[in-house]
Write an enzyme that holds these catalytic residues in place. Structure first.
Site, mmCIF file in Angstrom:
data_model
loop_
_atom_site.group_PDB
_atom_site.id
_atom_site.type_symbol
_atom_site.label_atom_id
_atom_site.label_comp_id
_atom_site.label_asym_id
_atom_site.label_seq_id
_atom_site.Cartn_x
_atom_site.Cartn_y
_atom_site.Cartn_z
ATOM 1 N N ASN A 1 0.879 -1.170 0.000
ATOM 2 C CA ASN A 1 0.000 0.000 0.000
ATOM 3 C C ASN A 1 0.918 1.221 0.000
ATOM 4 O O ASN A 1 1.451 1.612 1.039
ATOM 5 C CB ASN A 1 -0.877 -0.046 1.262
ATOM 6 C CG ASN A 1 -1.840 1.120 1.344
ATOM 7 O OD1 ASN A 1 -1.792 2.040 0.526
ATOM 8 N ND2 ASN A 1 -2.694 1.087 2.347
ATOM 9 N N ARG B 1 -2.463 -2.195 -3.536
ATOM 10 C CA ARG B 1 -3.640 -1.334 -3.430
ATOM 11 C C ARG B 1 -3.457 -0.210 -4.443
ATOM 12 O O ARG B 1 -2.469 0.529 -4.396
ATOM 13 C CB ARG B 1 -3.727 -0.757 -2.023
ATOM 14 C CG ARG B 1 -4.904 0.164 -1.859
ATOM 15 C CD ARG B 1 -5.018 0.639 -0.437
ATOM 16 N NE ARG B 1 -6.199 1.458 -0.275
ATOM 17 C CZ ARG B 1 -6.555 2.012 0.860
ATOM 18 N NH1 ARG B 1 -5.835 1.822 1.938
ATOM 19 N NH2 ARG B 1 -7.643 2.739 0.935
ATOM 20 N N HIS C 1 -12.401 3.599 -0.742
ATOM 21 C CA HIS C 1 -12.431 2.679 0.418
ATOM 22 C C HIS C 1 -13.111 1.363 0.081
ATOM 23 O O HIS C 1 -13.586 0.647 0.975
ATOM 24 C CB HIS C 1 -13.139 3.315 1.642
ATOM 25 C CG HIS C 1 -12.348 4.418 2.290
ATOM 26 N ND1 HIS C 1 -12.935 5.569 2.767
ATOM 27 C CD2 HIS C 1 -11.023 4.535 2.537
ATOM 28 C CE1 HIS C 1 -11.994 6.357 3.279
ATOM 29 N NE2 HIS C 1 -10.835 5.754 3.152
ATOM 30 N N ARG D 1 -9.084 16.766 5.253
ATOM 31 C CA ARG D 1 -9.851 17.061 4.022
ATOM 32 C C ARG D 1 -11.220 17.629 4.368
ATOM 33 O O ARG D 1 -11.818 17.234 5.360
ATOM 34 C CB ARG D 1 -10.035 15.791 3.195
ATOM 35 C CG ARG D 1 -8.758 15.295 2.556
ATOM 36 C CD ARG D 1 -8.950 13.965 1.851
ATOM 37 N NE ARG D 1 -8.112 12.940 2.434
ATOM 38 C CZ ARG D 1 -8.254 11.637 2.236
ATOM 39 N NH1 ARG D 1 -9.199 11.188 1.443
ATOM 40 N NH2 ARG D 1 -7.453 10.770 2.818
ATOM 41 N N MET E 1 -8.093 12.402 15.980
ATOM 42 C CA MET E 1 -9.282 12.372 16.819
ATOM 43 C C MET E 1 -8.947 12.232 18.295
ATOM 44 O O MET E 1 -9.607 12.813 19.153
ATOM 45 C CB MET E 1 -10.207 11.235 16.339
ATOM 46 C CG MET E 1 -11.513 11.143 17.079
ATOM 47 S SD MET E 1 -12.488 12.677 17.050
ATOM 48 C CE MET E 1 -13.303 12.561 15.469
ATOM 49 N N GLY F 1 -9.788 3.430 12.087
ATOM 50 C CA GLY F 1 -9.200 3.925 13.341
ATOM 51 C C GLY F 1 -10.192 4.525 14.323
ATOM 52 O O GLY F 1 -10.234 4.136 15.494
ATOM 53 N N ILE F 2 -11.018 5.474 13.861
ATOM 54 C CA ILE F 2 -11.981 6.112 14.756
ATOM 55 C C ILE F 2 -13.160 5.171 15.005
ATOM 56 O O ILE F 2 -13.603 4.981 16.147
ATOM 57 C CB ILE F 2 -12.469 7.455 14.148
ATOM 58 C CG1 ILE F 2 -11.294 8.414 13.989
ATOM 59 C CG2 ILE F 2 -13.584 8.055 14.987
ATOM 60 C CD1 ILE F 2 -11.616 9.676 13.192
ATOM 61 N N GLU G 1 -13.310 1.965 14.966
ATOM 62 C CA GLU G 1 -12.989 0.790 15.783
ATOM 63 C C GLU G 1 -12.637 1.155 17.221
ATOM 64 O O GLU G 1 -12.832 0.343 18.126
ATOM 65 C CB GLU G 1 -11.789 0.043 15.163
ATOM 66 C CG GLU G 1 -12.119 -0.621 13.843
ATOM 67 C CD GLU G 1 -10.874 -1.062 13.075
ATOM 68 O OE1 GLU G 1 -9.835 -1.328 13.707
ATOM 69 O OE2 GLU G 1 -10.955 -1.127 11.832
ATOM 70 N N GLU H 1 -7.974 -4.373 4.886
ATOM 71 C CA GLU H 1 -7.874 -4.212 3.432
ATOM 72 C C GLU H 1 -6.753 -5.079 2.843
ATOM 73 O O GLU H 1 -6.882 -5.608 1.747
ATOM 74 C CB GLU H 1 -7.613 -2.733 3.107
ATOM 75 C CG GLU H 1 -8.827 -1.867 3.384
ATOM 76 C CD GLU H 1 -8.471 -0.489 3.894
ATOM 77 O OE1 GLU H 1 -7.718 -0.392 4.898
ATOM 78 O OE2 GLU H 1 -8.948 0.494 3.310
HETATM 79 P P1 ADP Z 1 -5.912 5.897 7.888
HETATM 80 O O1 ADP Z 1 -7.055 6.479 7.109
HETATM 81 O O2 ADP Z 1 -4.663 6.725 7.830
HETATM 82 O O3 ADP Z 1 -5.680 4.402 7.683
HETATM 83 P P2 ADP Z 1 -6.768 5.060 10.537
HETATM 84 O O4 ADP Z 1 -7.844 4.138 10.108
HETATM 85 O O5 ADP Z 1 -5.545 4.510 11.161
HETATM 86 O O6 ADP Z 1 -6.374 6.084 9.402
HETATM 87 O O7 ADP Z 1 -7.447 6.085 11.589
HETATM 88 C C1 ADP Z 1 -6.730 7.140 12.167
HETATM 89 C C2 ADP Z 1 -7.678 7.904 13.076
HETATM 90 O O8 ADP Z 1 -8.128 7.011 14.120
HETATM 91 C C3 ADP Z 1 -7.018 9.095 13.781
HETATM 92 O O9 ADP Z 1 -7.902 10.203 13.792
HETATM 93 C C4 ADP Z 1 -6.854 8.579 15.201
HETATM 94 O O10 ADP Z 1 -6.887 9.622 16.141
HETATM 95 C C5 ADP Z 1 -8.073 7.710 15.339
HETATM 96 N N1 ADP Z 1 -7.945 6.813 16.484
HETATM 97 C C6 ADP Z 1 -7.121 5.755 16.629
HETATM 98 N N2 ADP Z 1 -7.242 5.228 17.881
HETATM 99 C C7 ADP Z 1 -8.174 5.982 18.528
HETATM 100 C C8 ADP Z 1 -8.760 5.969 19.830
HETATM 101 N N3 ADP Z 1 -8.401 5.066 20.738
HETATM 102 N N4 ADP Z 1 -9.689 6.910 20.131
HETATM 103 C C9 ADP Z 1 -10.043 7.837 19.227
HETATM 104 N N5 ADP Z 1 -9.547 7.903 17.985
HETATM 105 C C10 ADP Z 1 -8.623 6.992 17.643
#
Ligand code: ADP
Length: 400
Positions: free
Chosen positions: A9, A96, A184, A244, A287, A331-332, A334, A382
């Site tokens: 990726n 990817r 996505h 964005r 976040m 990330g957010i 999950e 992914e």
């Molecule tokens: P990408 O699109 O770069 O793959 P990710 O799926 O890794 O991004 O998501 C990154 C986002 O997830 C960031 O905003 C990060 O702050 C948020 N994040 C990761 N862990 C937590 C958590 N425990 N609580 C809140 N937000 C989180």
């Protein structure tokens, strides 16, 4: 290692990768995940390679001399040969690739003609596609005989009804490819593949998946098929993201060009890098940092993110003509229980109730027993989708 598959990726300043081992029954298991970071002119730090095994234990973390994608791919290749090894090297490499245009609704084995077709799509994804293609070329240079497969972020959405893919523009522009593609798709495909196991009652139903990461989008899925999605021509549309804008009245762009004296390059930088959670908060695109902050502007950025998810949820439920389930991922989605709770609270009008304890524990099912719609947390993967497609295309090729 048996018939290893490498998944790549490639972004502008980093390459993330995973290695999968093929079992006798052709299923795949993750053997290693890694990344090369700080590539390119813009970085003042030396590039690094980090690799962990399938259980997350660190295998290496060291600076390397790489300056570009070719150097990074050489470092990954060398690490594999030295530390993991396999007589024949990789049996295949899956990439990817952000844009497959209208032509590619499925993953494809890469040859010169495919690469030329993907090159023509660079103007549709100028910030991502060139890096994806640079990694493909780097692998061709290092290991010309290893088969490569391209898996597209757009492909899952090609099954959408034609109206969902159309802008209200003159027909000649639509014919030239100015239309809603969606992104996505590999994440949505993974969630679709996981539903029969995690939430079997919903797998054939009407589901909205919220992929909430640094990039964020939502997708309406019915019986495994994409019906509508929030991103469109580029990965800017829809929800506000880390940096964005998300959806913006196109008149704003005209205003910035005509009255603020901004150039196209400045506007591109504004829309992709300075907006979203970062722009509204003035603090961070992350976040975690916003949730931990007491600044009013940080709270407003989070409020806007949640509000826009609620608006899109209504729109996607309307496109589906009903709703059976919502899935949170990335990330957010999950990890941020607070964001999930707030989205569910705003969705009470749909008959959603939350099981707060299950939500705090991360699911997988977080809806209350009286909820009319079931709510789930499903970690996305992914890279596994890419590895499976690569394995399948290679196996189909060798059995022919
Ligand atoms: P990408 O699109 O770069 O793959 P990710 O799926 O890794 O991004 O998501 C990154 C986002 O997830 C960031 O905003 C990060 O702050 C948020 N994040 C990761 N862990 C937590 C958590 N425990 N609580 C809140 N937000 C989180």
């Amino acid at each position: 290692m048996r018939e290893p598959i490498l998944v790549i990726n490639a972004g502008s300043s980093s390459i993330k990768f995973s290695v999968y081992e093929t079992a006798a029954d052709r299923t795949l298991s993750a053997a290693a995940h890694g990344q090369v970071e700080d590539l390119g002119e813009g970085s003042d730090r030396p590039a690094r390679i980090e690799v962990a095994d399938g259980r997350g234990r660190k295998l290496i973390d060291k600076p390397i001399a790489a300056k570009d994608h070719a150097g990074a791919m050489a470092a990954i290749h060398d690490w594999f040969a030295e530390h993991i090894g396999s007589e024949a090297g990789f049996s295949g490499v899956g990439h990817r690739v952000v844009h497959g245009g209208l032509a590619y609704a499925q993953p494809v084995r890469i040859d010169a003609a495919v690469l030329a077709a993907l090159d023509e799509l660079v103007p549709l994804a100028p910030l991502h596609q060139p890096h994806n293609l640079a990694a493909i070329r780097a692998v061709s240079g290092l290991a010309p005989d290893v088969p490569q497969v391209a898996c597209f972020d757009t492909a899952f959405h090609r099954a959408q009804p034609p109206l969902a893919q159309q802008f209200a523009l003159p027909r000649e522009l639509t014919a030239k490819g100015v239309r809603r593609y969606g992104f996505h798709g590999l994440s949505y495909e993974y969630i679709t593949s996981a539903l029969p196991r995690v939430a079997p009652d919903c797998a054939d139903g009407k589901v909205v998946v919220a992929h909430l990461g640094n990039g964020a989008s939502m997708c309406a899925i019915e019986a495994g098929r994409s019906i509508a999605t929030t991103m469109s021509f580029t990965a800017l549309d829809g929800l506000p993201m880390g940096t964005r804008t998300g959806a913006l009245d196109p008149g704003v762009i005209l205003y910035l060009l005509q009255h603020e004296g901004m150039s196209a390059a400045q506007i591109e930088h504004l829309l992709y890098e300075r907006s979203g959670l970062l722009g509204v908060s003035g603090l961070s695109s992350d976040m975690r940092a916003l949730l931990a902050s007491s600044l009013p502007a940080a709270k407003e950025a989070v409020d806007l993110f949640v509000y826009r998810i609620g608006r899109e949820l209504g729109s996607l439920a309307a496109a589906l003509g009903g709703l059976d389930a919502i899935v949170f991922t990335a990330g957010i989605g999950e990890n941020a229980a607070e964001i999930r709770a707030r989205v569910c609270k705003d969705a009470r009008w749909l008959g959603v109730t939350l099981d707060e304890r299950a939500n705090a524990a991360g699911g997988p099912r977080i809806s209350g027993s009286d909820s009319r719609i079931s709510i789930w947390v499903i970690p996305t993967d992914e890279n596994l989708v890419i590895a499976r497609h690569t394995r399948r295309l290679l196996d189909a090729g060798t059995s022919n």
